[in-house]
Structure formats: structure tokens, C-alpha cells
Design an enzyme around this catalytic site. Structure first.
Site, PDB file in Angstrom:
ATOM      1  N   SER A 258       1.043 -25.975 -25.204  1.00 40.60           N
ATOM      2  CA  SER A 258       0.372 -27.034 -25.983  1.00 40.60           C
ATOM      3  C   SER A 258      -0.922 -27.511 -25.326  1.00 40.60           C
ATOM      4  CB  SER A 258       1.311 -28.222 -26.204  1.00 40.60           C
ATOM      5  OG  SER A 258       1.429 -28.992 -25.023  1.00 40.60           O
TER       6      SER A 258
ATOM      7  N   ASP B 132       5.263 -34.998 -25.641  1.00 36.49           N
ATOM      8  CA  ASP B 132       5.876 -34.983 -26.976  1.00 36.49           C
ATOM      9  C   ASP B 132       6.322 -33.567 -27.342  1.00 36.49           C
ATOM     10  OD1 ASP B 132       5.495 -37.689 -27.278  1.00 36.49           O
ATOM     11  OD2 ASP B 132       3.537 -37.467 -28.249  1.00 36.49           O
TER      12      ASP B 132
ATOM     13  N   GLY C  86       1.029 -40.809 -32.809  1.00 36.87           N
ATOM     14  CA  GLY C  86       2.286 -41.565 -32.762  1.00 36.87           C
ATOM     15  C   GLY C  86       3.296 -40.630 -32.109  1.00 36.87           C
TER      16      GLY C  86
ATOM     17  N   ALA D 288       5.879 -39.152 -34.592  1.00 40.60           N
ATOM     18  CA  ALA D 288       5.324 -38.131 -35.483  1.00 40.60           C
ATOM     19  C   ALA D 288       5.034 -36.851 -34.698  1.00 40.60           C
ATOM     20  CB  ALA D 288       4.059 -38.654 -36.150  1.00 40.60           C
TER      21      ALA D 288
HETATM   22  N1  LIG Z   1      -0.672 -28.565 -16.112  1.00 47.30           N
HETATM   23  C1  LIG Z   1       0.475 -28.131 -16.682  1.00 47.30           C
HETATM   24  N2  LIG Z   1       0.861 -26.839 -16.544  1.00 47.30           N
HETATM   25  C2  LIG Z   1       1.986 -26.366 -17.121  1.00 47.30           C
HETATM   26  N3  LIG Z   1       2.817 -27.133 -17.849  1.00 47.30           N
HETATM   27  C3  LIG Z   1       2.504 -28.441 -18.033  1.00 47.30           C
HETATM   28  C4  LIG Z   1       1.318 -29.013 -17.457  1.00 47.30           C
HETATM   29  N4  LIG Z   1       1.255 -30.322 -17.811  1.00 47.30           N
HETATM   30  C5  LIG Z   1       2.357 -30.560 -18.557  1.00 47.30           C
HETATM   31  N5  LIG Z   1       3.117 -29.440 -18.694  1.00 47.30           N
HETATM   32  C6  LIG Z   1       4.389 -29.304 -19.420  1.00 47.30           C
HETATM   33  O1  LIG Z   1       4.571 -30.450 -20.242  1.00 47.30           O
HETATM   34  C7  LIG Z   1       5.710 -31.215 -19.801  1.00 47.30           C
HETATM   35  C8  LIG Z   1       5.438 -32.687 -19.962  1.00 47.30           C
HETATM   36  O2  LIG Z   1       4.360 -33.058 -19.119  1.00 47.30           O
HETATM   37  P1  LIG Z   1       4.281 -34.481 -18.402  1.00 47.30           P
HETATM   38  O3  LIG Z   1       5.384 -34.609 -17.422  1.00 47.30           O
HETATM   39  O4  LIG Z   1       2.869 -34.607 -17.904  1.00 47.30           O
HETATM   40  O5  LIG Z   1       4.603 -35.449 -19.607  1.00 47.30           O
HETATM   41  P2  LIG Z   1       3.792 -36.726 -20.134  1.00 47.30           P
HETATM   42  O6  LIG Z   1       3.239 -37.469 -18.952  1.00 47.30           O
HETATM   43  O7  LIG Z   1       4.739 -37.443 -21.027  1.00 47.30           O
HETATM   44  O8  LIG Z   1       2.643 -36.022 -20.940  1.00 47.30           O
HETATM   45  P3  LIG Z   1       1.546 -36.666 -21.901  1.00 47.30           P
HETATM   46  O9  LIG Z   1       1.630 -38.160 -21.718  1.00 47.30           O
HETATM   47  O10 LIG Z   1       0.271 -36.042 -21.416  1.00 47.30           O
HETATM   48  O11 LIG Z   1       1.938 -36.193 -23.242  1.00 47.30           O
HETATM   49  C9  LIG Z   1       5.968 -30.771 -18.367  1.00 47.30           C
HETATM   50  O12 LIG Z   1       7.320 -30.975 -18.008  1.00 47.30           O
HETATM   51  C10 LIG Z   1       5.585 -29.305 -18.459  1.00 47.30           C
HETATM   52  O13 LIG Z   1       6.613 -28.575 -19.070  1.00 47.30           O
END
Ligand SMILES: Nc1ncnc2c1ncn2[C@@H]1O[C@H](COP(=O)(O)OP(=O)(O)OP(=O)(O)O)[C@@H](O)[C@H]1O
Length: 304
Positions: free
Chosen positions: A275, A245, A39, A42
Site C-alpha cells: 500500500s 488501515d 476515515g 472507510a
Molecule cells: N516502511 C515500511 N516497509 C514495509 N512495510 C511497512 C512499512 N511501513 C508500514 N508497513 C506495513 O504496514 C503496517 C502498519 O504500519 P504502522 O505500524 O506504521 O501503522 P500505522 O502507524 O497505523 O500506519 P499509518 O498511521 O501510517 O496508517 C506494518 O505493520 C507493516 O506491515
């Protein structure tokens, strides 16, 4: 200690691995089964708590055995669950995930998350008023999110809207939130036909677009600024679920500790990058101590 209130979804992921997809009416043997806590609400609450904020959650679970496990899980991270309601005759939020050839099919049932009401928000005005920062996403009903935005505006408490999954909101709501944090796909759905630069310059120091391995972008009033992510070697990427998240929870913690926006985004990029090097959405979120062990942790970052 900074106080953060997270409003949003609480659910269980039920993951089945199979080599054979059942046809209509057929039963097949699966390879593995596991459950994990999820979620978006959460996950973001767990991120805030692990990164050192005093965190409270507003949301709902069903009156089934999963509901109690969901509450126990939040409490194991010292999250205040006194504003998590148990909804009668309603299942807890669940995602039924079938992993087949590393590809997944998901059936999401919002359950109790769909029953978080405007009055659940109104019941918690004192809690909201006491917060340094509030975060909400789009996995609870739109009228609940709108009521929360109204309450935060009235109490002058800053609010981050993480518009995930994307859902169209009138401009008046976007204008009222303090920060808006779509990823690139959500940005395209929310502002279809507009360029990132045009929208970023309309929402200076408010709109933060996350760009996966590229980091995140905002407009500082003068220029569009890209805050690069921390390089993670492809060999070290274990599970990217929940990076967004983690980013949002970390951003809230940094802003509640009065970091300036570029600093807060760097802190959130570091948390997001760490993460993805561990399995599990919540399990992979770094603690503040793990952040401090990183060579990229900056000496000026003070979390109270
Ligand atoms: N391959 C990567 N290397 C380094 N940092 C990353 C990477 N992927 C994600 N991040 C970090 O996580 C943040 C969020 O990633 P993203 O823009 O993919 O969000 P999202 O699509 O909402 O993610 P998800 O849906 O997988 O939780 C990025 O702004 C970056 O700080």
C-alpha cells in the site's frame, strides 16, 4: 466469501497546498487543492473489499453533498452501505489538511461520525451476527464501541479493535475483544509504563503491535514472535498514509478465512507494504489479484 462488518468513521480529506501560511485575518493564494476519501473505518472497509471479502459498513454521514459522495465511493468498491445512516443537521466527517513545506496541519471535524449511537449498533444485530469478523476503531463515540463489543460477545462473533487514535478503555473491554491492534505509539498510550513483552504475554494470540517497517509482534503462548515486514526500498515508498488501515483490513480478511495468526500477520504485512508504494490511502490498497502477483504471496494462502 468471508463476511466482514466494519464499524467506524467515514470522512473526506480536503487538502490545500500553499507556499505561504496565512496570518490571522490574511488571505493568501494557494498552489493546489484536492479531495480524497478517508476515515479509518472507510479505509479498512475498502481494504476488506479489495482483498476479496463481502464487506458491509456501519457508520454515518451528514446530510450534505459530501455525504452522498462518501456513500457512492464505498459502493464503488461493492461495500454494502445499507447500515450507513444519514444524520440530519450534521456535517459529514471532514479533515481540512494544509500542506505547507511538505509539513501538514490538520483540523479534523468528526461530524456525523460522532453521532453513531448505541442504537445504530443495536439496529444491526442481524448484520453483526452474520459476520465472520467485525472490525472497529476509535473514531466513533466510546459508548458505541463498547456496545459493539458487547453485541459481538453476545453473538460470539470475533472482533478486532484497532485502538486508533488511542483512547483509554477499561480492562474489561480489552479482555472481551478477540484482537487488539495498536501501533507502537498507541501501545505506549494505552499501556503507559509497561513493557511490550509484559503486555504481550498477558494478551497472548490477541495483542498485535504494528511496528511500521519492522512488521508486527504478538505472543503465541510460548514466545514473543516478530513477523517481519516485506522490505520496501526507500525509493519505492510513495505514501505511507493508510498503511495501518490496510494492515487491519487485510488481517481481518485473513483471519475470517481461518489463517493462523502468524500467517494472517504475514498476509497483512504484505498488504501494508504494497500500500505504501502508491499514492492515496484507499487508492494504494492492493487488490487480491495485485497481492497474488507479488513474489511474496504464499501458495497456502486461500481466500474464499
Ligand atoms: N516502511 C515500511 N516497509 C514495509 N512495510 C511497512 C512499512 N511501513 C508500514 N508497513 C506495513 O504496514 C503496517 C502498519 O504500519 P504502522 O505500524 O506504521 O501503522 P500505522 O502507524 O497505523 O500506519 P499509518 O498511521 O501510517 O496508517 C506494518 O505493520 C507493516 O506491515
Amino acid at each position: 466469501m468471508a463476511k466482514i462488518v466494519v464499524v467506524g468513521s467515514i470522512s473526506t480529506d480536503f487538502v490545500v497546498e500553499t507556499n505561504v501560511k496565512p496570518a490571522q485575518g490574511e488571505t493568501v493564494f494557494g498552489e493546489d487543492f484536492n479531495t480524497s476519501f478517508g476515515g479509518k473505518g472507510a479505509n479498512q472497509a475498502v481494504a476488506c473489499a479489495k482483498l476479496g471479502a463481502q464487506t458491509a459498513m456501519i457508520g454515518a454521514v451528514g446530510n450534505d453533498s459530501f455525504g452522498q459522495a462518501l456513500i457512492d465511493n464505498l459502493e464503488s468498491y461493492h461495500i454494502d452501505t445499507s447500515a450507513v445512516k444519514v444524520k440530519e443537521n450534521t456535517p459529514s466527517g471532514s479533515a481540512i489538511i494544509t500542506l505547507y513545506n511538505r509539513d501538514n496541519s490538520i483540523i479534523y471535524v468528526g461530524g456525523a461520525n460522532n453521532k453513531v449511537t448505541r442504537s445504530d449498533i443495536d439496529d444491526q444485530v442481524n448484520l453483526i451476527q452474520s459476520a465472520d469478523m467485525v472490525i472497529v476503531q476509535n473514531e466513533t463515540p466510546v459508548e458505541t464501541v463498547q456496545r459493539l463489543i458487547e453485541q459481538c460477545t453476545a453473538c460470539e462473533v470475533p472482533i478486532i479493535l484497532n485502538p486508533a487514535p488511542a483512547r483509554l478503555l477499561e480492562t474489561k473491554w480489552l479482555d472481551q475483544v478477540t484482537y487488539l491492534t495498536p501501533n507502537e505509539t498507541e501501545f505506549a498510550e494505552l499501556f503507559s509504563g509497561e513493557t511490550m513483552d509484559a503486555v504481550l504475554s498477558r494478551y497472548t494470540n490477541k495483542l498485535i503491535i504494528t511496528l511500521g517497517d519492522q512488521g508486527a509482534m504478538f505472543h503465541d503462548g510460548k514466545n514473543v514472535v516478530t513477523v517481519p515486514s516485506y522490505k520496501v526500498s526507500p525509493d519505492d515508498i510513495v505514501d505511507t498514509t493508510g498503511a495501518g488501515d490496510t494492515f487491519n483490513g487485510a488481517l481481518a480478511v485473513a483471519l475470517a478465512n481461518e489463517f493462523d495468526l502468524a500467517d494472517a500477520i504475514r498476509f497483512a504485512n504484505l498488504a501494508g507494504g504494497l500500500s505504501i508504494q502508491h499514492k492515496g490511502a484507499q487508492g494504494g490498497i492492493p487488490t487480491l489479484d495485485q497481492m497474488k502477483e507479488s513474489e511474496h504471496y504464499e501458495a497456502t494462502w486461500h481466500i474464499e
